[in-house]
Motif scaffolding. Structure first.
Motif, PDB file in Angstrom:
ATOM      1  N   GLU A 148       9.230  45.721  68.633  1.00 42.86           N
ATOM      2  CA  GLU A 148       9.772  46.163  69.923  1.00 42.86           C
ATOM      3  C   GLU A 148      10.009  44.941  70.802  1.00 42.86           C
ATOM      4  OE1 GLU A 148       9.798  47.122  74.105  1.00 42.86           O
ATOM      5  OE2 GLU A 148       8.209  45.986  73.110  1.00 42.86           O
ATOM      6  N   GLY A 149      11.003  45.024  71.725  1.00 43.77           N
ATOM      7  CA  GLY A 149      11.105  43.923  72.663  1.00 43.77           C
ATOM      8  C   GLY A 149      12.489  43.468  73.060  1.00 43.77           C
ATOM      9  N   ARG A 150      13.448  44.378  73.239  1.00 41.59           N
ATOM     10  CA  ARG A 150      14.778  43.935  73.663  1.00 41.59           C
ATOM     11  C   ARG A 150      14.792  43.389  75.093  1.00 41.59           C
ATOM     12  NH1 ARG A 150      18.702  48.620  72.876  1.00 41.59           N
ATOM     13  NH2 ARG A 150      16.862  49.912  72.482  1.00 41.59           N
ATOM     14  N   MET A 151      13.767  43.721  75.878  1.00 45.59           N
ATOM     15  CA  MET A 151      13.678  43.201  77.241  1.00 45.59           C
ATOM     16  C   MET A 151      12.861  41.901  77.302  1.00 45.59           C
ATOM     17  SD  MET A 151      15.238  45.462  79.241  1.00 45.59           S
ATOM     18  CE  MET A 151      14.507  45.432  80.874  1.00 45.59           C
ATOM     19  N   LYS A 152      12.293  41.483  76.181  1.00 44.10           N
ATOM     20  CA  LYS A 152      11.423  40.307  76.163  1.00 44.10           C
ATOM     21  C   LYS A 152      12.240  39.017  76.076  1.00 44.10           C
ATOM     22  CE  LYS A 152       7.519  42.621  76.212  1.00 44.10           C
ATOM     23  NZ  LYS A 152       6.624  42.669  75.068  1.00 44.10           N
ATOM     24  N   SER A 153      11.546  37.887  76.200  1.00 44.05           N
ATOM     25  CA  SER A 153      12.206  36.582  76.263  1.00 44.05           C
ATOM     26  C   SER A 153      12.600  36.067  74.880  1.00 44.05           C
ATOM     27  CB  SER A 153      11.268  35.566  76.917  1.00 44.05           C
ATOM     28  OG  SER A 153      10.186  35.267  76.041  1.00 44.05           O
ATOM     29  N   VAL A 154      13.431  35.027  74.897  1.00 41.60           N
ATOM     30  CA  VAL A 154      13.797  34.323  73.666  1.00 41.60           C
ATOM     31  C   VAL A 154      12.547  33.778  72.985  1.00 41.60           C
ATOM     32  CG1 VAL A 154      14.939  32.236  72.817  1.00 41.60           C
ATOM     33  CG2 VAL A 154      16.136  33.742  74.400  1.00 41.60           C
ATOM     34  N   HIS A 155      11.635  33.230  73.775  1.00 42.89           N
ATOM     35  CA  HIS A 155      10.385  32.690  73.221  1.00 42.89           C
ATOM     36  C   HIS A 155       9.587  33.776  72.508  1.00 42.89           C
ATOM     37  CE1 HIS A 155       6.017  31.347  73.960  1.00 42.89           C
ATOM     38  NE2 HIS A 155       6.474  30.664  72.932  1.00 42.89           N
ATOM     39  N   TYR A 156       9.516  34.950  73.120  1.00 41.61           N
ATOM     40  CA  TYR A 156       8.808  36.075  72.511  1.00 41.61           C
ATOM     41  C   TYR A 156       9.435  36.445  71.173  1.00 41.61           C
ATOM     42  CZ  TYR A 156       7.090  40.886  71.924  1.00 41.61           C
ATOM     43  OH  TYR A 156       6.539  42.033  71.417  1.00 41.61           O
TER      44      TYR A 156
END
Length: 404
Positions: A250-258
């Protein structure tokens, strides 16, 4: 051993898509500007989607597009032309939650492969069988299932199974929540969740308006509905043996680093399992902690989640590292690179560099120049492009991070 499962990564933007691809994803999922459940992610215009498709496909990576809103009548009128365009563009599958939308896709874009979203609440093999009869090739099972339950669905239903392994958990059943719509007018089931489950709350007694009582003795209130983040690394090998076809981050709202950190960790861990190496989950859990998280929980994989799956003290993620930059180009010299700054850094600093292919190493920033070639002591401006001399080789898409 079962076939190696697909590692499916989030792509909230074109940049994140490229990072996910380079750090080892087998497939990515994304949304266009409409019909997806992350309306406040950057998402993809038609031209960006075509560019992302090309980039992914030349790297052997599949692209799935979310069409997973719980559709209302006006949506149904607008969908046929959109799904026909997706089919013509060459997307590998669409992800849907509504059986009416599934039926519409089969009518107007029969060449599109359809995956059924976790929003559809598939919790048993009979539901999975019905979805196959309706034309789906894969079900994304509800997050509320144990490993054994998922394994039974895979064994009894002749359909691919996808399951979430990492990222934010929803306090509602598989994401079906009305809090946001009720409190802010923004519908979670139409891609615009305000995440009120992450807000701080106090109690108020009906006969004592204005007298707010903390649920716990904390002047910030309490985040009684805020879930910890899912993390399945500790038992990743068991998920492989359960026969799951696709492991989803999951994580389309997360950062590039994530995205880079999480995809890299699961990629290396999966490969180590299939290479017959001893599975050392602690090594990769330590790596996952370098990306922002709200503490970790195993969710429902080992049975019913209890109060320990909630983080009542905070809603914010924490990380042990700061993301300071990303390598845009290293064609000049191996130890010189063009860096896009994401957090201030200075000449002489020690950083950690994570590169595609699982390489992680320490490095020193020896010199910094601006785009005109002027020497700089530090790079203070967000997304500023600077040339950096390092004491080690780097690759394009490498991530520079600094321990806090």
């Amino acid at each position: 051993m079962n076939k190696k499962p697909e590692l499916l990564a989030p792509a909230g933007s074109l940049e994140k898509l490229k990072i996910a691809v380079k750090y080892g994803a087998d497939a990515v999922y994304l949304a266009g500007k409409s019909f997806g459940l992350r309306a406040r992610a950057t998402n993809f215009s038609e031209s960006e989607l075509l560019e992302g498709l090309h980039f992914a496909h030349i790297n052997g990576v599949k692209v799935y597009v979310t069409v997973n809103i719980l559709a209302h009548n006006p949506d149904i009128d607008r969908l046929p032309s959109y799904v026909r365009w997706l089919q013509t563009a060459g997307v590998d599958a669409v992800i849907v939650a509504d059986i009416g939308v599934l039926s519409l896709i089969k009518e107007h874009a029969p060449g599109l492969e359809v995956h059924v979203s976790t929003q559809a609440n598939v919790t048993n093999f009979k539901s999975a069988e019905v979805m196959k009869k309706l034309g789906a090739s894969r079900v994304v099972v509800a997050r509320e299932l144990s490993i054994d339950e998922i394994a039974q669905i895979r064994q009894k239903a002749d359909i691919e199974v996808e399951s979430f392994i990492h990222g934010a958990m929803c306090m509602a059943y598989s994401g079906r929540c009305l809090l946001s719509s009720y409190m802010t007018g923004r519908s979670a089931n139409r891609g615009d969740c305000a995440q009120p489950c992450r807000w701080s709350y106090h109690l108020v007694e009906q006969q004592r308006p204005g007298e707010y009582m903390p649920v716990e003795s904390d002047d910030r209130g309490t985040y009684i509905m805020s879930s910890k983040d899912l993390m399945a690394m500790e038992f990743l090998d068991k998920l492989v043996y359960a026969g799951i076809d696709s492991l989803k981050i999951e994580g389309r709202m997360k950062s590039v680093h994530y995205v880079a950190t999480v995809v890299n960790a699961y990629r290396q861990a999966l490969d180590s399992i299939y290479n017959g190496e001893e599975f050392n989950s602690s090594k990769w859990i330590a790596e996952l902690k370098k990306a922002s998280n709200r503490e970790f929980t195993s969710g429902f994989y080992h049975g019913k989640a209890d109060h320990t799956a909630q983080n009542v003290h905070s809603t914010k993620g924490d990380t042990e590292y700061d993301f300071v930059g990303i390598v845009q180009d290293n064609s000049d010299q191996k130890k010189h690179a063009i860096i896009e700054q994401r957090n201030h850094f200075s000449q002489g600093e020690e950083v950690e560099i994570m590169m595609p292919g699982g390489i992680i190493k320490k490095a020193a920033i020896k010199n910094i120049w601006d785009e005109e070639g002027n020497v700089m002591e530090k790079a203070p401006h967000p997304q500023q492009l600077v040339k950096v001399a390092l004491d080690t080789d780097v690759k394009e898409f490498a991530i520079l991070r600094r321990e806090k």
